[in-house]
Design a protein around this motif. Structure first.
Motif, PDB file in Angstrom:
ATOM      1  N   THR A 262       0.591  -1.290   0.045  1.00 38.12           N
ATOM      2  CA  THR A 262      -0.066   0.076   0.043  1.00 38.12           C
ATOM      3  C   THR A 262       0.826   1.082  -0.013  1.00 38.12           C
ATOM      4  OG1 THR A 262      -1.667  -1.244   1.181  1.00 38.12           O
ATOM      5  CG2 THR A 262      -1.768   1.326   1.205  1.00 38.12           C
ATOM      6  N   ASP A 266       0.813   3.984  -2.919  1.00 38.40           N
ATOM      7  CA  ASP A 266       0.432   5.362  -2.637  1.00 38.40           C
ATOM      8  C   ASP A 266       1.605   6.365  -3.164  1.00 38.40           C
ATOM      9  OD1 ASP A 266      -1.461   7.014  -1.296  1.00 38.40           O
ATOM     10  OD2 ASP A 266      -0.198   6.891   0.576  1.00 38.40           O
ATOM     11  N   ASP A 267       2.753   5.967  -2.852  1.00 38.22           N
ATOM     12  CA  ASP A 267       3.823   6.996  -3.226  1.00 38.22           C
ATOM     13  C   ASP A 267       3.739   7.140  -4.774  1.00 38.22           C
ATOM     14  OD1 ASP A 267       6.129   8.571  -3.182  1.00 38.22           O
ATOM     15  OD2 ASP A 267       7.146   7.358  -1.965  1.00 38.22           O
ATOM     16  N   LEU A 271      -0.691   9.389  -4.546  1.00 39.92           N
ATOM     17  CA  LEU A 271      -2.222   9.395  -4.222  1.00 39.92           C
ATOM     18  C   LEU A 271      -2.293  10.356  -2.864  1.00 39.92           C
ATOM     19  CD1 LEU A 271      -3.167   5.737  -4.775  1.00 39.92           C
ATOM     20  CD2 LEU A 271      -3.934   7.902  -5.937  1.00 39.92           C
ATOM     21  N   GLU A 272      -1.373  10.595  -2.308  1.00 39.53           N
ATOM     22  CA  GLU A 272      -1.503  11.606  -1.176  1.00 39.53           C
ATOM     23  C   GLU A 272      -2.112  12.875  -1.366  1.00 39.53           C
ATOM     24  OE1 GLU A 272       2.021  13.400  -2.927  1.00 39.53           O
ATOM     25  OE2 GLU A 272       1.373  11.483  -2.631  1.00 39.53           O
ATOM     26  N   ARG A 296      -9.011   7.599  -2.917  1.00 37.48           N
ATOM     27  CA  ARG A 296      -7.412   7.257  -2.517  1.00 37.48           C
ATOM     28  C   ARG A 296      -7.628   5.512  -2.028  1.00 37.48           C
ATOM     29  NH1 ARG A 296      -3.722   9.533   2.229  1.00 37.48           N
ATOM     30  NH2 ARG A 296      -1.742   8.910   1.493  1.00 37.48           N
ATOM     31  N   GLU A 297      -8.465   5.434  -0.979  1.00 40.56           N
ATOM     32  CA  GLU A 297      -8.588   4.138  -0.239  1.00 40.56           C
ATOM     33  C   GLU A 297      -9.145   3.156  -1.346  1.00 40.56           C
ATOM     34  OE1 GLU A 297     -10.295   2.132   3.852  1.00 40.56           O
ATOM     35  OE2 GLU A 297     -10.897   4.209   3.324  1.00 40.56           O
ATOM     36  N   THR A 299      -8.713   2.916  -4.547  1.00 40.31           N
ATOM     37  CA  THR A 299      -7.443   2.557  -5.578  1.00 40.31           C
ATOM     38  C   THR A 299      -6.579   1.711  -4.790  1.00 40.31           C
ATOM     39  OG1 THR A 299      -7.764   4.577  -6.942  1.00 40.31           O
ATOM     40  CG2 THR A 299      -5.634   3.325  -6.965  1.00 40.31           C
ATOM     41  N   LEU A 300      -5.954   2.012  -3.449  1.00 34.65           N
ATOM     42  CA  LEU A 300      -5.342   1.140  -2.865  1.00 34.65           C
ATOM     43  C   LEU A 300      -5.687  -0.122  -2.357  1.00 34.65           C
ATOM     44  CD1 LEU A 300      -3.598   3.893  -0.832  1.00 34.65           C
ATOM     45  CD2 LEU A 300      -2.579   2.714  -2.516  1.00 34.65           C
ATOM     46  N   SER A 361      -9.759   8.324  -8.401  1.00 37.51           N
ATOM     47  CA  SER A 361      -8.530   8.870  -7.909  1.00 37.51           C
ATOM     48  C   SER A 361      -7.743   9.148  -9.030  1.00 37.51           C
ATOM     49  CB  SER A 361      -7.791   7.908  -7.056  1.00 37.51           C
ATOM     50  OG  SER A 361      -7.368   6.822  -8.026  1.00 37.51           O
TER      51      SER A 361
END
Length: 559
Positions: A262, A266-267, A271-272, A296-297, A299-300, A361
């Motif tokens: 994750t 995310d990096d 996605l932050e 965001r959540e 997609t992850l 996202s």
């Protein structure tokens, strides 16, 4: 602690932290030149905010609250992880970290936590608390510094604790002062690569066992090493290929490996940015403030399910119709969905959404506040997923034509972009971004599907290099079939793992990793295992010049 004690503790802790911060500033300066190390000079990578938070939770428990503002992370070559070796502590950053540390330390020693976390106190057999302090800091120092305290560090910890306890007339307040200093210190805030002779090849250098444990844990779990990994460092087994392989297998078998996957995606997908994303509420009333974090959540969760849990093919992310869904996002997808909790759903075959690129996202992150942007979306496809660099537009570019969505003669984004490209310098970049981005223009700036714009049917035809397609599904297939996409992921995973830019001499390493990645069927688990067990992952960095990629500038000025 009362106000007087806090003031004294702050003054004592600040003096120690100032010394630590000064050292961090000096040493972190060398971390920015990780491609040119001197033998024996530590190479540093500052913990990201997510790693800091996870580390504190692992050491002291998830109920310890972390309050304060963190020193900003730097995105280099598209990755925050690659920027961790190019940052140091500013004076204000050192103060911020000290304030955060003080808040943590005060909770550790408060009445609700001290019995569990400190575990001892002065008594008849230990009237000053020296033995208690020594026991506590040996135990907690190992976890904080990710290595045993040196004799000098242990003596300093006890002496400082007792001196502060006498000043404050409170043993636990004295513990808090020293703990604040340790939490503000370089060995905690930075991963430190310590180099030793390679036992397998005495003429080479490699990382010592403690550095290996830290590097493995932050790569695979995005947090500090656990007790078993530290034991493997202590007994030396982590310096053998067999012992290393056993620990990698254990770490990857843990559910916490999903946290590591994750953190990487995310990096990698940046996605932050979804956490602070906003849209014009008059134009997109369905996109509420909570939609960004939820997207965001989504997609992850989708990635972790398909790649980490089910061990699927990375390339299938671009063509799959399976996606994580909950009630909060279903209105944006215009689908009925009653359950509140997350679950995986399969979109129907006639649904226009296919794969990662049509998730909320990606579509919203690479759009403007009140309109879509084929250029931003195409730029993201090139830079993030294909590791290309698209120059930022000149400062004097006029975007009036593109921004005027009410022009009766240019009613679609495609028409406005075509009219905008009257400058040859602009056209050279737009030719790289727009043919892909326009394929996604059937999704508006909030990621909602639309078949027409201003009453005109949207043309979603496009191309990727020499491959032509008619819709988002065709774009997804073109990306799935592109070797550049999997090569980019391999290089990005390597740069994420080592926390810096790619060194020229490592290109054969990443090429070999990509070959094995392909042989595995492009399984993320296989790629992460290959990186974590590769001797180059722990080798002293080559002196060959780095292939420098500047931090990606914001593309929000693009059309």
């Amino acid at each position: 602690m009362n106000d007087r004690k806090i003031t004294v503790a702050v003054r004592v802790g600040s003096a120690m932290t100032a010394l630590c911060a000064a050292g961090a500033i000096l040493l972190a300066g060398t971390a920015g030149r990780a491609d040119e190390p001197e033998a024996g000079v530590p190479k540093l990578r500052r913990l990201t905010e997510a790693q800091y938070r996870a580390t504190i939770a692992d050491i002291f428990g998830p109920d310890i609250k972390i309050s304060g503002r963190f020193e900003p992370d730097l995105r280099v070559g598209g990755l925050l992880a690659a920027g961790t070796s190019a940052v140091s502590l500013t004076p204000s950053g050192a103060e911020q970290y000290e304030q955060i540390a003080r808040g943590i330390a005060e909770q550790v020693v408060d009445k609700a936590h001290r019995d569990r976390l400190v575990g001892c106190q002065p008594g008849p057999a230990d009237p000053s608390g020296a033995a208690c302090a020594e026991s506590f800091f040996h135990k907690v120092g190992l976890r904080l510094y990710r290595r045993p305290l040196t004799p000098d560090e242990a003596r300093l910890a006890v002496a400082q604790t007792l001196a502060s306890a006498r000043t404050l007339s409170d043993f636990h307040a004295g513990v808090a002062v020293m703990l604040t200093a340790m939490l503000s210190d370089l060995p905690f805030l930075f991963q430190v690569d310590r180099v030793v002779a390679d036992p397998a090849r005495r003429s080479d250098q490699t990382l010592d066992a403690w550095s290996r444990a830290s590097k493995l844990s932050y790569f695979l779990w995005n947090s500090t090493p656990d007790e078993e990994l530290l034991n493997a460092a202590r007994d030396g087994s982590l310096m053998t290929q067999e012992g290393l392989s056993q620990q990698v297998s254990r770490l990857m078998a843990s559910p916490r490996f999903e946290t590591g996957v994750t953190a990487f995606f995310d990096d990698f997908l940046q996605l932050e940015g979804m956490m602070s994303l906003s849209k014009d509420s008059l134009i997109y009333p369905a996109f509420r403030s909570s939609a960004g974090p939820a997207a965001r959540e989504q997609t992850l969760r989708t990635i972790v399910t398909l790649l980490a849990r089910e061990n699927g093919d990375y390339r299938d992310l671009f063509t799959t119709r399976r996606v994580a869904m909950n009630r909060q996002l279903s209105p944006l997808y215009r689908m009925p969905y009653a359950p509140r909790d997350w679950s995986m759903v399969t979109l129907p075959d006639n649904d226009p959404r296919v794969g990662l690129l049509t998730q909320i996202s990606f579509l919203t992150l690479h759009s403007h506040e009140g309109r879509s942007s084929p250029t931003l979306r195409g730029k993201a496809l090139r830079e993030v997923l294909m590791c290309e660099h698209i120059p930022t537009p000149p400062a004097n570019v006029n975007f009036t034509i593109v921004q005027d969505t009410s022009n009766p003669n240019l009613r679609t984004t495609r028409e406005r972009l075509k009219a905008h490209l009257d400058d040859e310098e602009c056209a050279s970049c737009h030719k790289l971004t727009d043919p892909m981005g326009l394929t996604l223009d059937s999704f508006d700036g909030a990621g909602q599907f639309r078949a027409s714009e201003n009453g005109v049917p949207i043309d979603t035809s496009g191309s990727l290099d020499n491959v032509r397609f008619s819709d988002a599904a065709g774009l997804g297939k073109a990306l799935r079939d592109s070797p550049q996409v999997t090569q980019c992921l391999t290089q990005s995973a390597w740069r994420y793992a080592v926390g810096r830019q790619l060194v020229a001499s490592e290109e054969p390493v990443t090429a070999a990793l990509h070959n094995r990645f392909a042989q595995s069927g492009f399984r993320i688990r296989a790629l992460f295992r290959q990186i974590a067990t590769d001797p180059h992952f722990f080798a002293a960095t080559s002196r060959a010049p780095a292939r420098t990629v500047a931090a990606r500038p914001s593309a929000r000025k693009s059309s």
